[in-house]
Scaffold this motif. Structure first.
Motif: not given
Length: 190
Positions: A10, A154, A156, A164, A166-169
């Motif tokens: 994240g 992706q 987000t 923005e 948190c980000e997770r792939l």
């Protein structure tokens, strides 16, 4: 000689929330190295252990406390240490699970209530977006993936100020395959 990189799931490590940390270990030839080791706090107390799962990569989970520092120590095959980034006193810890082919199970642990937005996109096209009211603690969201194409999704998380956070792939649609049918205009060719 082992080089270890750590990646908080994240994006950030959040104090008081269970955090998942991914890692990647390579040797002096920049080749994957299978490793094992421990995580200790600033008092030397072990808070987690880990072992690579594939090609020097793996994950471990732990619960960091505010105002403490944490060190990751590889104990096998050679010793090396990495100090984890400081845990933030507030924020969001994002976890994503794609073990079910029909949906993405998103868990967000928040330190305080907030209205956030979640966006899921594949190759720049948005396939899911929602506004979500988080409570302090664990929050769960299920994102159906039937309309998603095969590829990297992706995820987000935006806070109430549209920043923005948190980000997770994740890879989705791996059960969707390209089906090609070929037919000819003649039965035989000379």
């Amino acid at each position: 000689k082992i080089s270890l990189q750590v990646f908080p799931e994240g994006g950030d490590i959040i104090a008081g929330c269970e955090n998942v940390i991914a890692f990647k270990a390579v040797n002096e030839f920049n080749k994957p190295a299978d490793v094992s080791g421990i995580v200790t706090d600033d008092a030397g107390v072990q808070v987690a252990s880990f072992k690579s799962l594939h090609q020097g990569m793996g994950t471990f989970a732990f619960l960091p406390q505010a105002h403490h520092t944490y060190t990751v120590t590889v104990t096998h095959p050679a010793q090396t240490t990495v100090v984890l980034p400081d845990a933030l006193p507030q924020g969001f810890a994002l976890h994503a699970d794609v073990s079910n082919k029909q949906y993405i199970n998103v868990n967000v642990e928040a330190t305080q209530p907030e209205v956030v937005s979640m966006v899921a996109q594949v190759r720049g096209s948005i396939y899911y977006a929602t506004e979500w009211t988080l409570q302090a603690g664990k929050n769960n969201l299920v994102i159906p993936t039937a309309a998603f194409p095969m590829g990297v999704c992706q995820l987000t998380l935006f806070d109430s100020k549209e920043i923005e956070r948190c980000e997770r792939l994740v890879f989705v649609g791996y059960d969707k395959r390209l089906n090609v049918a070929i037919s000819t205009d003649k039965e035989y060719y000379g």
